[in-house]
Structure formats: C-alpha cells, structure tokens
Write an enzyme that holds these catalytic residues in place. Structure first.
Site, PDB file in Angstrom:
ATOM      1  N   GLU A   1     -17.483  16.977   4.734  1.00  0.00           N
ATOM      2  CA  GLU A   1     -16.383  17.778   3.893  1.00  0.00           C
ATOM      3  C   GLU A   1     -17.195  17.762   2.489  1.00  0.00           C
ATOM      4  O   GLU A   1     -17.424  18.710   1.505  1.00  0.00           O
ATOM      5  CB  GLU A   1     -15.516  17.313   3.837  1.00  0.00           C
ATOM      6  CG  GLU A   1     -14.157  17.682   4.958  1.00  0.00           C
ATOM      7  CD  GLU A   1     -12.368  17.483   5.137  1.00  0.00           C
ATOM      8  OE1 GLU A   1     -12.557  16.122   4.633  1.00  0.00           O
ATOM      9  OE2 GLU A   1     -12.149  17.600   5.203  1.00  0.00           O
TER      10      GLU A   1
ATOM     11  N   LYS B   1      -1.697  -1.251  -6.036  1.00  0.00           N
ATOM     12  CA  LYS B   1      -2.548  -1.283  -7.208  1.00  0.00           C
ATOM     13  C   LYS B   1      -2.012  -0.091  -8.303  1.00  0.00           C
ATOM     14  O   LYS B   1      -1.978  -0.342 -10.049  1.00  0.00           O
ATOM     15  CB  LYS B   1      -4.193  -1.207  -6.460  1.00  0.00           C
ATOM     16  CG  LYS B   1      -5.085  -1.508  -7.812  1.00  0.00           C
ATOM     17  CD  LYS B   1      -6.322  -1.429  -6.611  1.00  0.00           C
ATOM     18  CE  LYS B   1      -7.253  -1.425  -7.789  1.00  0.00           C
ATOM     19  NZ  LYS B   1      -8.976  -1.460  -6.695  1.00  0.00           N
TER      20      LYS B   1
ATOM     21  N   ASP C   1      -5.395   2.347   8.188  1.00  0.00           N
ATOM     22  CA  ASP C   1      -6.995   1.519   8.412  1.00  0.00           C
ATOM     23  C   ASP C   1      -7.100   0.384   8.422  1.00  0.00           C
ATOM     24  O   ASP C   1      -8.279   0.274   9.730  1.00  0.00           O
ATOM     25  CB  ASP C   1      -7.500   2.188   7.292  1.00  0.00           C
ATOM     26  CG  ASP C   1      -7.653   3.669   6.380  1.00  0.00           C
ATOM     27  OD1 ASP C   1      -7.450   4.303   6.640  1.00  0.00           O
ATOM     28  OD2 ASP C   1      -8.711   3.630   5.372  1.00  0.00           O
TER      29      ASP C   1
ATOM     30  N   GLY D   1       1.069  -1.318  -0.292  1.00  0.00           N
ATOM     31  CA  GLY D   1       0.143  -0.029   0.087  1.00  0.00           C
ATOM     32  C   GLY D   1       0.867   0.882   0.077  1.00  0.00           C
ATOM     33  O   GLY D   1       2.540   1.471   0.449  1.00  0.00           O
ATOM     34  N   ALA D   2       0.260   2.352  -0.917  1.00  0.00           N
ATOM     35  CA  ALA D   2       1.225   3.724  -0.894  1.00  0.00           C
ATOM     36  C   ALA D   2       0.232   4.638  -0.567  1.00  0.00           C
ATOM     37  O   ALA D   2       0.743   5.647  -1.272  1.00  0.00           O
ATOM     38  CB  ALA D   2       2.072   3.635  -2.701  1.00  0.00           C
TER      39      ALA D   2
ATOM     40  N   TYR E   1      -0.824   7.347   2.704  1.00  0.00           N
ATOM     41  CA  TYR E   1      -0.092   7.367   4.112  1.00  0.00           C
ATOM     42  C   TYR E   1       0.968   6.795   4.160  1.00  0.00           C
ATOM     43  O   TYR E   1       1.941   7.569   4.883  1.00  0.00           O
ATOM     44  CB  TYR E   1      -0.778   8.194   4.532  1.00  0.00           C
ATOM     45  CG  TYR E   1      -2.073   9.553   3.958  1.00  0.00           C
ATOM     46  CD1 TYR E   1      -1.113  10.794   3.753  1.00  0.00           C
ATOM     47  CD2 TYR E   1      -3.501   9.414   3.833  1.00  0.00           C
ATOM     48  CE1 TYR E   1      -2.442  11.800   3.082  1.00  0.00           C
ATOM     49  CE2 TYR E   1      -4.407  10.253   3.126  1.00  0.00           C
ATOM     50  CZ  TYR E   1      -3.829  11.111   2.808  1.00  0.00           C
ATOM     51  OH  TYR E   1      -4.369  12.260   2.011  1.00  0.00           O
TER      52      TYR E   1
ATOM     53  N   LYS F   1      -6.341  24.148   7.378  1.00  0.00           N
ATOM     54  CA  LYS F   1      -7.235  22.878   6.861  1.00  0.00           C
ATOM     55  C   LYS F   1      -5.765  22.869   5.719  1.00  0.00           C
ATOM     56  O   LYS F   1      -5.248  21.558   5.639  1.00  0.00           O
ATOM     57  CB  LYS F   1      -7.963  23.072   6.245  1.00  0.00           C
ATOM     58  CG  LYS F   1      -9.086  21.744   5.414  1.00  0.00           C
ATOM     59  CD  LYS F   1      -8.724  20.433   6.101  1.00  0.00           C
ATOM     60  CE  LYS F   1      -9.372  18.525   5.538  1.00  0.00           C
ATOM     61  NZ  LYS F   1      -9.471  18.182   6.634  1.00  0.00           N
TER      62      LYS F   1
END
Lengths: 405, 405
Positions: free
Chosen positions: A169, A38, A300, A10-11, A13, A378
């Site tokens: 958001e 992916k 996650d 996984g790339a 964060y 932000k």
C-alpha cells in the site's frame, strides 16, 4: 454498591469500538468506564501509509477522541500504560499514576517486528503512528531537497522492506506521489529509485496469485523494482545489505529505508507477565487472556487462530473492530452479573489492498476485484470504519469521498 | 561585417536587466546577444529568506527566463561558466563548450563568505539559491517531525548566524512561520528556540539605531533571542560554539544552523585572473574591469565605493539593476561605434528590511518608515523589480499583492 470499573487501554480500532459500544449498552450508573490513550486523538492505522507518502495530511488520518466518546459515561485519561499489575488489578501509567480496574481491556497496538535484523531499529523508519508517518514524509522531502544541493544519487533511492500489506500500500502511494515530488523539487523522474525487498518467495503472501500479479505489475509500471525472495541482512547509515546467492551479499545505497514488515505485540504484555507468543496473547474464545477472568485482549496484541488453515489471522482493523464489539457485549453481561459470555468468530468480509488512491486489489465477499472497483470498495471500507465508531458526523468529516476517478 | 557578440553571464537582477534593456535598444542585426545561466529560471535573491522559512514556495520566488527574453534577439544557453579566458576572449562552460565574445558582462552572483570559521561550510545551511532555501525549509520541518519521535530538544533550536539584512529578514519570516509549524507538528511553541548570533556590536550595522531597536524588539516579541557582539568560533554536527568573555566558549546545541552573514565574489573572478579584492572587482566608473576594455562586471562581483563614507556599497538588487541599465546603454554605444561611455552613479532610493510579511523597517527617499507602511513599501519594491525586468505581465504573475493586513 460500588460500580464496577472498566479500564480500556488504547484508542485504536479495537479500543474505540469497545468504548463506543459500551457507552451505548451501559447506563452511567451501571459501570465506570475509563479510556487510557497516549494521544488525545485516534489515528487510522490503515491509512498511515498515505500520511507516510504525503498523499494524506496527518490531520486527515486522525480525529479527536472527544468527538466520539460520551463524556458523561467515559473518563478519558491521556497517558501511556507501562505495566499491568495482575495481582493487585492496577495499571501503572507513565506519568506516575496508578489506575485500579475490575475489568481490563488491553487494546494496545503492536510494535514493529524487526526479526533481529541488525540496524533496522536504528537506520530504518517504520510506519507505526502519526508521528513516524509524518517523519517519513518529511525525511523523503528533505532528501529530495538536498539532492538538488549535493547531487548524491542515493538521496533519491527509497527502500521498502517487506511486500506485505503495508509495504504494497505504501508503494502504491509512493508511485503516485513521486512524480509530484519530482515536479516540486525539479528532479528528473528517472533518477528516483524505489526498491522493494521481500524475503518471502512472493509479494502479499496468502493473497490470490492472480491478484498479486496484478499488483506487482501495476507497481512495476510505477517504477518500483521488486527483489522478491531476498533477505535484508543489515541496515546501515548508507542503506541496506541484502543476501545474494548462497553466501554473497550486495549493498543497496539508499537515504531512505522504510521497514514495513511484521508487527509483534505490545511490550506491556511481556512486561506484565501475561502468557504470550512474541508479545501476542492466544486468547480464549471469549477474548479473555488465558487464566485471567478479568482481562480481555484484543487487536494487535491478541492472537486468534484461523481453524481452516491452522494459522493466526493477521492483525487487521476489521478483526480488531469485531473483537471490540464482542468484548463490549461480554463486558455488559459481566456487569449485569451474567456469566454466559459469547465466543468470538471472525466474519471475514474481505480484504482490499490499495495501490494508490486510484487502484487496488482485493477479495470482497469471496469475489476478486481489481482496479477502480476495488479502489472504490477500499474507500467504502475506510468510511465504514469511521461510521462504526463515530457514526455519520465522523464519516462526513473524515471520510474518503474522492470516489470517482 | 560580422555582428559583435555580447555574452552575459548570469540571469540575476543585473544580468536580466542588462539583457532586457539590450533587446530593446538593439535590433537583431546590430549584435548577437547570448545569455548564460545555470538554471532556466531567474530567482529573486531578495525573497529567498521567505522560501527558506517556507512562507513562500520555491515556485513563487522564481520565474522562467524565457518569459522575459526576446528569443529573436537573445540566445539562451543553460550552463555554468567556469572560467573566462581573457586573452582569447572565450568563456569555458561546465558542460565542455566554449563561448567566444566581443563584449562580456559578468553578472554572476556571489558566494557565501564564511570568514574562515571552522565547520560553517559543512554544518551550516546558507540562503544562497532556490535549492539551498528549499533545503533549509525541508530540514527544519524534518527536525520538527523527528522531535515528535525522539523528543530531543535541540531539534527545535534554530541558530541564525548574522543579524545583517538577510539574517533579520529570515528571522522575521521564522517568527511568523514557527507558530504554524508548531500547529502542524503538534509542538508546544515554548519548546522552540531561535537564537541569532552576531559578532558586530549591533544588529543591522549601518542602519538607523532607532529602526534597529524597533526591529530587534519586534523579533524578541516573536521569541528570537539575540546574542549581539558574540562571535561564532565553530560549527559542529551538534550546533555551534560561541566566544564567551575573553577566553571562554559556550556550546549552543542546535539541529539547524543557518549562516546568513556575508557575501563574497564569485570564484570565477579569481579563477580567471581578473583583478579583485576577496573575489570582487573594483570597477571603473563605466563598470568595466580595470584594464579590460571588453569586460563589464556588475552585481555581487562588482565593488562600487560610496564616496560619502569611503566604503563599498553593499551588494543589493537595487544597485545591480541600476548597473544593468547602465551597462546595456554603454554596450549599445560600443556596438554603435561610440566611445563616450557613461559613468555609474548609484541612486539610492532607500532600503527596507522586512520583518515577516506584516512588518518592516526602512529608509525610503530619506524618510524612516516602520510597521504596515514599511511592509507595504517593501512589497512595492519587490513588485518594482519584477516590473523593471518583465513588465506588467510578470508583475501580475509573481507580484506581492497581499498588501493590506
């Protein structure tokens, strides 16, 4: 002596933070580092609501992985991991290859959690990746274009399921984008309906009530209708069915339903037999999976308990990046034969929820902020994520500099 | 004495030419002029294939009617005519109003002719107006975006029904636009299929065979697959069914089917009981409807025979504009009490069929042209139409000046 092989899945964060820190801390003779992803690009998950509403283009929310990794130290494999064979220490890839590892970092993103609500997987869109985000934007535009041909009012109704972070958001971006779409498609603004349905008794649960009040009032001024404390019972080809009172239901006709509530772990966790709760792994203090000395889980798919309230921290980019930093230094120790791994402590610098590109709410270093100031912060947070992974060049290229409004 | 009242239905090429010429030829005390149109803008019907492929924006192919009419002489009514009551000399409008007239000009555009092919009205798109053109563009983009999510190959198949003028021009734009879409949506160009199905034994029937050969070869190089002499039997939710051999059929799966063959007259002609052939009126030499001394019919709803080949001239912008000029001068005569109306003769200055914005084929003043030269002439023709109706200001604002490639 064979170099130890570190495989990072996984790339996002967490994964990119791990790899970019590892390539600084280890020499090319210390370890073999393989990154599996992916796509050949990283996307800013926290910016996907902007691509979904069309306020940013898909290209603005992603960058090439090759631009941040050091090819002399990291091998990049573009493929999807489907299973980890813990016994043989191998990762099975979708295209058929197998990848052995000495140390594995599972940094894969989550999957949408639909809580078993009927039809959501089939009839609702989900802000999951660049492709689904772009599909949402194109779907809404196609509905607006078609409204001008067949005049069906439900084409101009957008339901957002969930008033959590992503939902709010996304609503903020929609609030700014809809007037532009109305202009482009010659549509009377009054005809467009945006309905946000949230089962919890409040929007943004866990946020300061004063800030939640600020956010909902602002979005209501942008014509968002909130249905708080209302559960979606079903999604259908025509829209959604929500609970009304004790036993009754109500249909909301809508051509666009976006499900923006809840993330569960990646299916590969369950598939590989790693101990989990709804696909997420309650990791050890050093971020290894329980009982596995060679597998780290971050982002996650990991679950870290906030001891203060005895509930898990929500999965955010901030926590994933901090986990990536720690995993990189723990891996460096392991490679160097050390065993005194460090424990993870989340250093919550704050959270800002954007409400369009011109307003936001948040708590930063313990202080409540709203309006232009929050919006500025932000963007600084977004730029910081770029800087942490890709330094100044990436920040200059992809950063948000429309800071003054 | 009451001023005679001239009502013009439709602000297409014929209608606007009539009104803009009338306002020059008549003083404000000579006649009352009323223009009725569904939209408050005119659109370039001959440019719609560009809006449909997204090579021009909807705003580029239209302009405000108010920018070309003289408000002191012309009343503009934004409404749709649904019926003409010939006996009482009234036009019934959709919103419920009635409009009396002394002279009527029916300059309404045509409707797509589907030749009774099953499913076309339901499952095929049509390049009819700004709204349907925009819908086609948005539909294709949505299919491309969705392909990235569900990987169904038929999402990348576009069927164009008809290799006539509109079909070929649309294919030319698609040929240029598809590589851009592929880049935008990260799609391999080889995956996209464009199939043109034409029942006639040749593309562009009536055109010089050498030019037809040039056009089809050029489009084939842009990956268009031609199925000439092939009839569409049916359109379905999955695509189309075409005839194959004597009795057999073949299914072509396609998420996008655009029907670009054939125009018939406006339904209002039949509805009002004006003598017609498939909704088109075989007009008298002075462009009045047979047996009606106060009703002129021009543009797509009119039928003028080309005596040389004893077949009707195809409905084009060029013929509609020439008709508009003649109707304006004939009306001026009637208003001034003269009865020697002039007869219409079509002065064919030539026809150019664009093949993208960088190539074209055509016959201009009797000479065959291809390539850059033809493309340049096409743009000059487009600019001339603007100039004829709106003069230099409109030409400067909406004209095509990307003349050098």
């Amino acid at each position: 002596m064979r170099k130890p092989k570190i495989v990072v899945l996984g790339a996002g964060y967490g994964g990119l933070m791990t790899v970019t820190r590892l390539q600084k801390q280890l020499g090319s003779t210390d370890a073999e580092i393989v990154l599996v992803n992916k796509n050949d690009y990283h996307y800013e998950t926290t910016w996907l609501h902007e691509a979904s509403a069309g306020t940013l283009s898909p290209d603005q929310v992603r960058y090439d992985i090759s631009s941040v990794i050091d090819r002399s130290k990291v091998d990049f494999v573009q493929d999807t991991a489907v299973k980890v064979e813990l016994e043989t220490k191998k990762v099975i890839l979708e295209k058929g290859d197998e990848l052995s590892y000495d140390y594995l970092v599972v940094a894969l993103g989550g999957a949408p959690e639909t809580f078993g609500i009927k039809g959501l997987d089939k009839y609702a869109f989900s802000i999951t990746n660049v492709n689904t985000a772009r599909q949402i934007r194109e779907h809404i535009e196609y509905q607006f274009a078609t409204y001008k041909v067949d005049k069906k009012p439900e084409r101009l109704t957008i339901v957002v399921g969930g008033a959590g972070f992503t939902g709010m958001e996304f609503l903020g971006e929609l609030g700014n984008q809809i007037p532009r779409w109305c202009k482009e498609y010659d549509i009377d603004k009054e005809m467009v309906k945006v309905v946000c349905v949230e089962a919890a008794p409040t929007a943004l649960p866990g946020f300061d009530p004063e800030l939640v009040q600020y956010a909902t009032a602002l979005l209501e001024r942008k014509n968002v209708e909130f249905r708080i404390g209302t559960a979606i019972k079903e999604a259908t080809p025509e829209g959604i069915v929500v609970a009304k009172g004790e036993d009754d239901t109500e249909e909301i006709k809508a051509a666009t339903v976006v499900w923006a509530a809840g993330v569960r772990g990646n299916p590969i966790i369950v598939e590989s037999g790693i101990e989990n709760m709804r696909g997420r792994v309650k990791v050890e203090p050093d971020l290894r999976a329980p009982g596995l000395s060679d597998v780290f889980v971050i982002g996650d798919c990991s679950l870290v308990i906030n001891e203060e309230i005895n509930r898990p921290y929500p999965p955010t980019a901030q926590i994933a990046m901090q986990q990536g930093e720690l995993v990189a230094s723990n891996l460096a120790k392991l490679v160097q034969g050390k065993t005194n791994l460090d424990s993870f402590t989340f250093d919550n610098k704050g959270t800002v929820c954007s409400l369009g590109d011109d307003d936001a709410i948040g708590v930063v270093f313990g202080k409540k902020v709203t309006g232009t100031k929050a919006s500025f912060m932000k963007k600084m947070i977004d730029n910081r994520a770029l800087y942490m992974i890709g330094g100044i060049p990436l920040t200059m290229k992809k950063g948000k500099f429309n800071l003054l409004k």
